[in-house]
Design a protein around this motif. Sequence first.
Motif, PDB file in Angstrom:
ATOM      1  N   LEU A  92       0.830  -1.208   0.000  1.00 60.40           N
ATOM      2  CA  LEU A  92       0.000   0.000   0.000  1.00 60.40           C
ATOM      3  C   LEU A  92       0.865   1.259   0.000  1.00 60.40           C
ATOM      4  O   LEU A  92       0.581   2.221  -0.718  1.00 60.40           O
ATOM      5  N   ALA A  95       2.279   1.677  -3.374  1.00 59.66           N
ATOM      6  CA  ALA A  95       1.221   2.075  -4.311  1.00 59.66           C
ATOM      7  C   ALA A  95       0.877   3.545  -4.144  1.00 59.66           C
ATOM      8  O   ALA A  95       0.670   4.264  -5.130  1.00 59.66           O
ATOM      9  N   VAL A  96       0.827   4.005  -2.908  1.00 56.50           N
ATOM     10  CA  VAL A  96       0.514   5.409  -2.655  1.00 56.50           C
ATOM     11  C   VAL A  96       1.597   6.312  -3.248  1.00 56.50           C
ATOM     12  O   VAL A  96       1.301   7.306  -3.915  1.00 56.50           O
ATOM     13  N   LYS A 108      -2.789  -2.954  -8.281  1.00 56.82           N
ATOM     14  CA  LYS A 108      -2.023  -3.646  -7.250  1.00 56.82           C
ATOM     15  C   LYS A 108      -2.273  -5.145  -7.302  1.00 56.82           C
ATOM     16  O   LYS A 108      -3.411  -5.582  -7.180  1.00 56.82           O
ATOM     17  N   TRP A 188       0.345   3.553   8.033  1.00 54.20           N
ATOM     18  CA  TRP A 188       1.035   2.422   7.381  1.00 54.20           C
ATOM     19  C   TRP A 188       2.546   2.484   7.566  1.00 54.20           C
ATOM     20  O   TRP A 188       3.254   1.532   7.275  1.00 54.20           O
ATOM     21  N   LEU A 229     -11.899   6.231  -1.852  1.00 52.41           N
ATOM     22  CA  LEU A 229     -10.873   6.643  -0.896  1.00 52.41           C
ATOM     23  C   LEU A 229     -10.708   5.624   0.229  1.00 52.41           C
ATOM     24  O   LEU A 229      -9.653   5.510   0.832  1.00 52.41           O
ATOM     25  N   VAL A 232      -9.517  -0.441  -1.450  1.00 52.38           N
ATOM     26  CA  VAL A 232      -8.516  -0.630  -2.483  1.00 52.38           C
ATOM     27  C   VAL A 232      -8.666  -2.062  -3.011  1.00 52.38           C
ATOM     28  O   VAL A 232      -9.072  -2.961  -2.275  1.00 52.38           O
TER      29      VAL A 232
HETATM   30  N1  TRP Z   1      -8.964   3.357  -4.273  1.00 52.36           N
HETATM   31  C1  TRP Z   1      -7.869   4.150  -4.773  1.00 52.36           C
HETATM   32  C2  TRP Z   1      -6.798   3.243  -5.381  1.00 52.36           C
HETATM   33  O1  TRP Z   1      -6.824   2.063  -5.185  1.00 52.36           O
HETATM   34  C3  TRP Z   1      -7.256   5.042  -3.700  1.00 52.36           C
HETATM   35  C4  TRP Z   1      -6.685   4.331  -2.522  1.00 52.36           C
HETATM   36  C5  TRP Z   1      -7.327   4.019  -1.368  1.00 52.36           C
HETATM   37  C6  TRP Z   1      -5.358   3.845  -2.416  1.00 52.36           C
HETATM   38  N2  TRP Z   1      -6.482   3.388  -0.494  1.00 52.36           N
HETATM   39  C7  TRP Z   1      -5.256   3.248  -1.118  1.00 52.36           C
HETATM   40  C8  TRP Z   1      -4.249   3.852  -3.254  1.00 52.36           C
HETATM   41  C9  TRP Z   1      -4.078   2.657  -0.701  1.00 52.36           C
HETATM   42  C10 TRP Z   1      -3.071   3.269  -2.826  1.00 52.36           C
HETATM   43  C11 TRP Z   1      -2.997   2.680  -1.552  1.00 52.36           C
HETATM   44  O2  TRP Z   1      -5.917   3.731  -6.073  1.00 52.36           O
END
Ligand code: TRP
Length: 454
Positions: A92, A95-96, A108, A188, A229, A232
């Motif tokens: 996560l 990914a963020v 992901k 996280w 939001l 995921v």
């Molecule tokens: N749902 C969106 C996505 O998957 C935003 C998001 C929510 C997200 N939680 C996340 C992105 C955790 C990355 C990591 O992109």
Amino acid sequence: MSTSRAAWSPTSWRALPAGQQPSWPDEGALESALKQIGSYPPLVFAGEARSLQTALGHVAAGNAFLLQAGDCAESFEEFSADNIREKLRVILQMAVVLTYSMGVPVVKVGRMAGQFAKPRSSPTEKIGDLELPSFRGHIVNNELPTAAARVPDPDRLVQAYHQSASTLNLLRAFTKGGFAALDRVHAWNQEFLASSSEGQRYMQVADEIERAVQFMRACGMDTESNPNLREVDVYTSHEALILGYEEALTRRDSLTGNWYDCSAHMLWIGERTRELDGAHVEFLRGVGNPIGCKIGPSTSADDAISLCEALNPSRIPGRLTLISRMGADQVESKLRPLLRAVTDSGHPVVWACDPMHGNTYTAPSGRKTRHFDAITNEIEGFVRAHRTEGTWPGGIHVELTGENVTECLGGADALSDADLDHRYETVCDPRLNGRQGLELAFRTAELVRSSPAN
Ligand code: TRP
Ligand code: MN
């Protein structure tokens, strides 16, 4: 090369040579284990596999990025909620970072909930004076250096199913139940990470995301309950190596009438089993899941196109991901002709970079390892090759764990050969630890961002 292919069925692979299959000592026991698994519920639904394929279609078109990550080999012994959560946490975070700094959706996919089987370069290995059958992953045998531990045991197939089901259950809970909500982005960051430079850098991204979410809330958007939001999608994947197991979980989708391998959302074929006339290509060509194929430095342009023809004859975007694992030194020169040839053939593919498997070596200590610099160098060469050929560097495929292990050298901590013994816990290949994974996400985002798609 085969030109016309006979009708496909979940068992049609059985007529072809299948590499890397264990020699099960007791056929009857094997059959009854597979029959049992065949009677169990599917682990994933066909509709989910189709959603992943759609998402990967956006990657193929250059509008999204694939992050595929997890263990080299999942372990029956290292099976706990903590372990799964920590791995998810790093995924996560990565990914963020990728989403925020690249500004495109990140698809992901975990090497999780089924990544048990390992292909081996030799059917036996020498440990001291002992010549033992090779360890093939916990779905087959045990890594302990005794003859008894190395006997393939079909009960392990059943255990792999159950562990996959539990892992997937927890993944679904974490990803849909609030753990992955964007307003928890700070949470996280693990303790051991927070103090490091990547951890600090991550905190800055997290602060900015928090402010952005606050801004949207202030504008009147309901950020608390908006599933975009809060939730995921983390899909599962593994190498479809043990074909009997995959066959047992292959089911006909009641909606479309098509076959899906319901052991995971995405399956891939390894570099060692991608023969066009082999059983693995035969099996995966007939299932509706998105599939991947690893391609190493010996892959010719013709090989790549033939794989596309065999695995994605209808040219569906997102159906096929080619995962290159060339080695840092060779990636640019080996990949470019393949990018050109596949593009000219008109086949839509997702191009992903596995920067791990072409950069493995044995350190003086005798430990199998990889250097962080070689890993980032391969990604750099991969991105450069795409920039030159005008194609989209679609994603990365990496081996990592959330734990603070010492298996790969280098990174911001400058792990050295002497550090390897501290926490070397993998049952197979060396994995990036949480810090190294996060650092890799920052580096990847920088590389891809500075390289505009054509
Ligand atoms: N749902 C969106 C996505 O998957 C935003 C998001 C929510 C997200 N939680 C996340 C992105 C955790 C990355 C990591 O992109
Ligand atoms: Mn591996």
